[in-house]
Design a protein around this motif. Sequence first.
Motif, PDB file in Angstrom:
ATOM      1  N   TYR A  76      72.229 -62.727  49.351  1.00 23.58           N
ATOM      2  CA  TYR A  76      71.987 -61.866  48.186  1.00 23.58           C
ATOM      3  C   TYR A  76      70.501 -61.570  48.013  1.00 23.58           C
ATOM      4  CZ  TYR A  76      76.689 -63.300  46.676  1.00 23.58           C
ATOM      5  OH  TYR A  76      78.034 -63.553  46.612  1.00 23.58           O
ATOM      6  N   PHE A  77      70.229 -60.396  47.463  1.00 22.66           N
ATOM      7  CA  PHE A  77      68.920 -60.093  46.897  1.00 22.66           C
ATOM      8  C   PHE A  77      69.111 -60.124  45.389  1.00 22.66           C
ATOM      9  CE2 PHE A  77      66.269 -56.911  44.756  1.00 22.66           C
ATOM     10  CZ  PHE A  77      65.006 -57.429  45.044  1.00 22.66           C
ATOM     11  N   VAL A  78      68.226 -60.847  44.697  1.00 20.10           N
ATOM     12  CA  VAL A  78      68.385 -60.976  43.255  1.00 20.10           C
ATOM     13  C   VAL A  78      67.034 -60.906  42.555  1.00 20.10           C
ATOM     14  CG1 VAL A  78      68.323 -63.517  43.381  1.00 20.10           C
ATOM     15  CG2 VAL A  78      69.350 -62.411  41.387  1.00 20.10           C
ATOM     16  N   ARG A  79      67.039 -60.273  41.389  1.00 21.64           N
ATOM     17  CA  ARG A  79      65.866 -60.239  40.517  1.00 21.64           C
ATOM     18  C   ARG A  79      66.254 -60.865  39.190  1.00 21.64           C
ATOM     19  NH1 ARG A  79      64.616 -54.917  39.171  1.00 21.64           N
ATOM     20  NH2 ARG A  79      62.426 -55.334  38.831  1.00 21.64           N
ATOM     21  N   GLY A  80      65.427 -61.815  38.737  1.00 22.96           N
ATOM     22  CA  GLY A  80      65.706 -62.500  37.490  1.00 22.96           C
ATOM     23  C   GLY A  80      64.577 -62.307  36.495  1.00 22.96           C
ATOM     24  N   ILE A 160      64.420 -67.592  49.689  1.00 24.95           N
ATOM     25  CA  ILE A 160      63.138 -67.000  50.050  1.00 24.95           C
ATOM     26  C   ILE A 160      62.498 -66.378  48.809  1.00 24.95           C
ATOM     27  CG2 ILE A 160      61.970 -65.300  51.505  1.00 24.95           C
ATOM     28  CD1 ILE A 160      64.301 -65.582  53.483  1.00 24.95           C
ATOM     29  N   TYR A 161      61.325 -66.855  48.486  1.00 19.22           N
ATOM     30  CA  TYR A 161      60.577 -66.364  47.333  1.00 19.22           C
ATOM     31  C   TYR A 161      59.872 -65.064  47.704  1.00 19.22           C
ATOM     32  CZ  TYR A 161      57.123 -66.445  43.520  1.00 19.22           C
ATOM     33  OH  TYR A 161      56.337 -66.141  42.436  1.00 19.22           O
ATOM     34  N   LEU A 162      60.287 -63.960  47.093  1.00 20.03           N
ATOM     35  CA  LEU A 162      59.745 -62.649  47.434  1.00 20.03           C
ATOM     36  C   LEU A 162      58.624 -62.203  46.509  1.00 20.03           C
ATOM     37  CD1 LEU A 162      63.091 -60.777  48.221  1.00 20.03           C
ATOM     38  CD2 LEU A 162      61.499 -61.833  49.850  1.00 20.03           C
ATOM     39  N   GLY A 163      58.442 -62.933  45.395  1.00 18.36           N
ATOM     40  CA  GLY A 163      57.339 -62.573  44.512  1.00 18.36           C
ATOM     41  C   GLY A 163      57.702 -62.626  43.041  1.00 18.36           C
ATOM     42  N   TYR A 164      56.683 -62.513  42.215  1.00 22.67           N
ATOM     43  CA  TYR A 164      56.832 -62.583  40.758  1.00 22.67           C
ATOM     44  C   TYR A 164      55.832 -61.617  40.135  1.00 22.67           C
ATOM     45  CZ  TYR A 164      56.102 -64.462  36.056  1.00 22.67           C
ATOM     46  OH  TYR A 164      55.958 -64.595  34.705  1.00 22.67           O
ATOM     47  N   LYS A 165      56.335 -60.737  39.275  1.00 22.68           N
ATOM     48  CA  LYS A 165      55.459 -59.761  38.637  1.00 22.68           C
ATOM     49  C   LYS A 165      56.055 -59.328  37.304  1.00 22.68           C
ATOM     50  CE  LYS A 165      53.013 -55.399  39.559  1.00 22.68           C
ATOM     51  NZ  LYS A 165      52.830 -54.283  40.526  1.00 22.68           N
ATOM     52  N   GLY A 167      56.936 -60.893  34.695  1.00 25.69           N
ATOM     53  CA  GLY A 167      58.053 -61.674  34.192  1.00 25.69           C
ATOM     54  C   GLY A 167      59.320 -61.585  35.017  1.00 25.69           C
ATOM     55  N   ILE A 168      59.246 -60.913  36.159  1.00 29.86           N
ATOM     56  CA  ILE A 168      60.441 -60.728  36.988  1.00 29.86           C
ATOM     57  C   ILE A 168      60.273 -61.436  38.330  1.00 29.86           C
ATOM     58  CG2 ILE A 168      61.895 -59.050  38.183  1.00 29.86           C
ATOM     59  CD1 ILE A 168      61.208 -57.078  35.947  1.00 29.86           C
ATOM     60  N   LEU A 169      61.231 -62.293  38.632  1.00 25.65           N
ATOM     61  CA  LEU A 169      61.261 -63.089  39.854  1.00 25.65           C
ATOM     62  C   LEU A 169      62.199 -62.430  40.863  1.00 25.65           C
ATOM     63  CD1 LEU A 169      60.995 -65.914  41.406  1.00 25.65           C
ATOM     64  CD2 LEU A 169      62.949 -66.643  40.026  1.00 25.65           C
ATOM     65  N   SER A 170      61.762 -62.313  42.124  1.00 27.57           N
ATOM     66  CA  SER A 170      62.591 -61.717  43.176  1.00 27.57           C
ATOM     67  C   SER A 170      62.845 -62.737  44.280  1.00 27.57           C
ATOM     68  CB  SER A 170      61.906 -60.481  43.772  1.00 27.57           C
ATOM     69  OG  SER A 170      61.728 -59.480  42.785  1.00 27.57           O
ATOM     70  N   LEU A 171      64.115 -62.858  44.686  1.00 25.71           N
ATOM     71  CA  LEU A 171      64.510 -63.838  45.686  1.00 25.71           C
ATOM     72  C   LEU A 171      65.509 -63.243  46.670  1.00 25.71           C
ATOM     73  CD1 LEU A 171      65.428 -66.855  43.345  1.00 25.71           C
ATOM     74  CD2 LEU A 171      63.252 -66.532  44.552  1.00 25.71           C
ATOM     75  N   GLU A 172      65.569 -63.857  47.852  1.00 25.10           N
ATOM     76  CA  GLU A 172      66.669 -63.631  48.782  1.00 25.10           C
ATOM     77  C   GLU A 172      67.354 -64.978  48.992  1.00 25.10           C
ATOM     78  OE1 GLU A 172      66.809 -62.835  53.393  1.00 25.10           O
ATOM     79  OE2 GLU A 172      66.434 -60.929  52.357  1.00 25.10           O
ATOM     80  N   VAL A 173      68.652 -65.016  48.782  1.00 20.07           N
ATOM     81  CA  VAL A 173      69.389 -66.280  48.796  1.00 20.07           C
ATOM     82  C   VAL A 173      70.536 -66.217  49.791  1.00 20.07           C
ATOM     83  CG1 VAL A 173      70.734 -67.923  47.423  1.00 20.07           C
ATOM     84  CG2 VAL A 173      68.849 -66.650  46.356  1.00 20.07           C
ATOM     85  N   THR A 174      70.606 -67.200  50.673  1.00 19.23           N
ATOM     86  CA  THR A 174      71.757 -67.377  51.561  1.00 19.23           C
ATOM     87  C   THR A 174      72.480 -68.637  51.118  1.00 19.23           C
ATOM     88  OG1 THR A 174      70.556 -66.359  53.402  1.00 19.23           O
ATOM     89  CG2 THR A 174      72.543 -67.625  53.949  1.00 19.23           C
ATOM     90  N   ILE A 181      75.205 -66.901  41.676  1.00 22.97           N
ATOM     91  CA  ILE A 181      73.784 -66.546  41.656  1.00 22.97           C
ATOM     92  C   ILE A 181      73.273 -66.464  40.222  1.00 22.97           C
ATOM     93  CG2 ILE A 181      72.045 -64.884  42.394  1.00 22.97           C
ATOM     94  CD1 ILE A 181      73.350 -66.411  44.673  1.00 22.97           C
ATOM     95  N   ARG A 182      74.119 -66.024  39.297  1.00 22.97           N
ATOM     96  CA  ARG A 182      73.714 -66.008  37.881  1.00 22.97           C
ATOM     97  C   ARG A 182      73.359 -67.415  37.416  1.00 22.97           C
ATOM     98  NH1 ARG A 182      78.419 -64.204  34.737  1.00 22.97           N
ATOM     99  NH2 ARG A 182      79.609 -64.475  36.653  1.00 22.97           N
ATOM    100  N   THR A 183      74.181 -68.381  37.808  1.00 22.60           N
ATOM    101  CA  THR A 183      73.917 -69.770  37.423  1.00 22.60           C
ATOM    102  C   THR A 183      72.641 -70.283  38.079  1.00 22.60           C
ATOM    103  OG1 THR A 183      76.278 -70.193  37.145  1.00 22.60           O
ATOM    104  CG2 THR A 183      74.868 -72.119  37.444  1.00 22.60           C
ATOM    105  N   LEU A 184      72.416 -69.891  39.335  1.00 18.23           N
ATOM    106  CA  LEU A 184      71.194 -70.296  40.036  1.00 18.23           C
ATOM    107  C   LEU A 184      69.956 -69.805  39.287  1.00 18.23           C
ATOM    108  CD1 LEU A 184      69.706 -71.471  42.529  1.00 18.23           C
ATOM    109  CD2 LEU A 184      70.012 -69.231  43.626  1.00 18.23           C
ATOM    110  N   ILE A 185      69.957 -68.546  38.895  1.00 14.96           N
ATOM    111  CA  ILE A 185      68.816 -67.989  38.168  1.00 14.96           C
ATOM    112  C   ILE A 185      68.658 -68.679  36.812  1.00 14.96           C
ATOM    113  CG2 ILE A 185      67.921 -65.911  37.029  1.00 14.96           C
ATOM    114  CD1 ILE A 185      67.561 -65.920  40.064  1.00 14.96           C
ATOM    115  N   GLU A 186      69.761 -68.948  36.136  1.00 15.99           N
ATOM    116  CA  GLU A 186      69.693 -69.653  34.846  1.00 15.99           C
ATOM    117  C   GLU A 186      69.120 -71.054  35.027  1.00 15.99           C
ATOM    118  OE1 GLU A 186      73.138 -68.041  31.905  1.00 15.99           O
ATOM    119  OE2 GLU A 186      73.842 -69.216  33.614  1.00 15.99           O
ATOM    120  N   ASP A 187      69.539 -71.730  36.095  1.00 15.35           N
ATOM    121  CA  ASP A 187      69.048 -73.093  36.340  1.00 15.35           C
ATOM    122  C   ASP A 187      67.570 -73.107  36.702  1.00 15.35           C
ATOM    123  OD1 ASP A 187      71.554 -74.049  35.788  1.00 15.35           O
ATOM    124  OD2 ASP A 187      72.144 -74.346  37.880  1.00 15.35           O
TER     125      ASP A 187
END
Length: 302
Positions: A76-80, A160-165, A167-174, A181-187
């Motif tokens: 997944y690609f996710v932005r939190g 994989i930490y793709l960056g933070y700008k 207040g928004i965090l971007s990740l790639e998760v396998t 993934i929602r729970t991962l971002i919440e945690d």
Amino acid sequence: MLRRNPKGRSINGIVLLDKDIGLSSNAALQKVKRLFFAKKAGHTGALDFSASGILPICLGQATKIAQFLLEDDKRYFVRGKLGQISDTGDCEGSIIKTQPFEHLSDSEIAKVTASFKGNIFQIPPMYSALKRDGQPLYKLARKGIEVERESRLVTIYKIIYLGYKNGILSLEVTCSKGTYIRTLIEDIGEKLSCGAHVIELRRTGFAHIDIRQTLTFSELEILASNDYQALDEKILASEDMLLGLEDVYLSKVQSLDIKFGREIQTDKQGLLKVKLFNEKKQFLGIGQCQGNGIILPKKLFI
């Protein structure tokens, strides 16, 4: 002109759909089923209404292998969004709490994010399709009812930490099957003591499939015609989606036996599931090895 069967076409295989945001997995399934005029269809690995990306659509007898596809890993690609907690864990819900996050450094966020790699326990969210007494949890959540959920072990293979700008965090998760993934971002937000929720989620990988191999519904519509030829060329064989299973080729007699639900004797050892092919190398379905050379039918295309 192709003569239409009012009940639909008996076609078998898998279509790799790139689901749009704002569409439920079931709605996407029904659109594809109608476009292909398929008699039977099902999806595997449901995506949230607000998520996009790979959604395998199984047509005809391919629906029999959907449960096996669910076992596969996903990417997944996710932005939190940090500093805000949503009642649904994503942007579809209401913000129920805000906390300061501006003091967090890039290195601190990256360190906390990396700590989630490996085996972790998650508590499934109330806004999920998990069922309690036959009722999906999200229906209970919409009524304001919260029930206790047991934590489950999942695996984050890569984060994989793709960056933070801003207040928004971007990740790639396998991750393994069953990972939320929602729970991962919440945690992650909880560990940072600021809270977080998903604002963008896209499934970019499914088993050996990459997002570049998919088609959007709009692209499928362009291929639609009265003879379905261009559409049917986009249907993948079921066996090609089961790369994790070994091939076993049967004789004519063995093929008949397995079709009638009888066990067959082979030289295959170990407790494992296998792909079965007849003497013409046609895919028959999935068998279960018993560890002593005996194979029993598991899911057959007959």
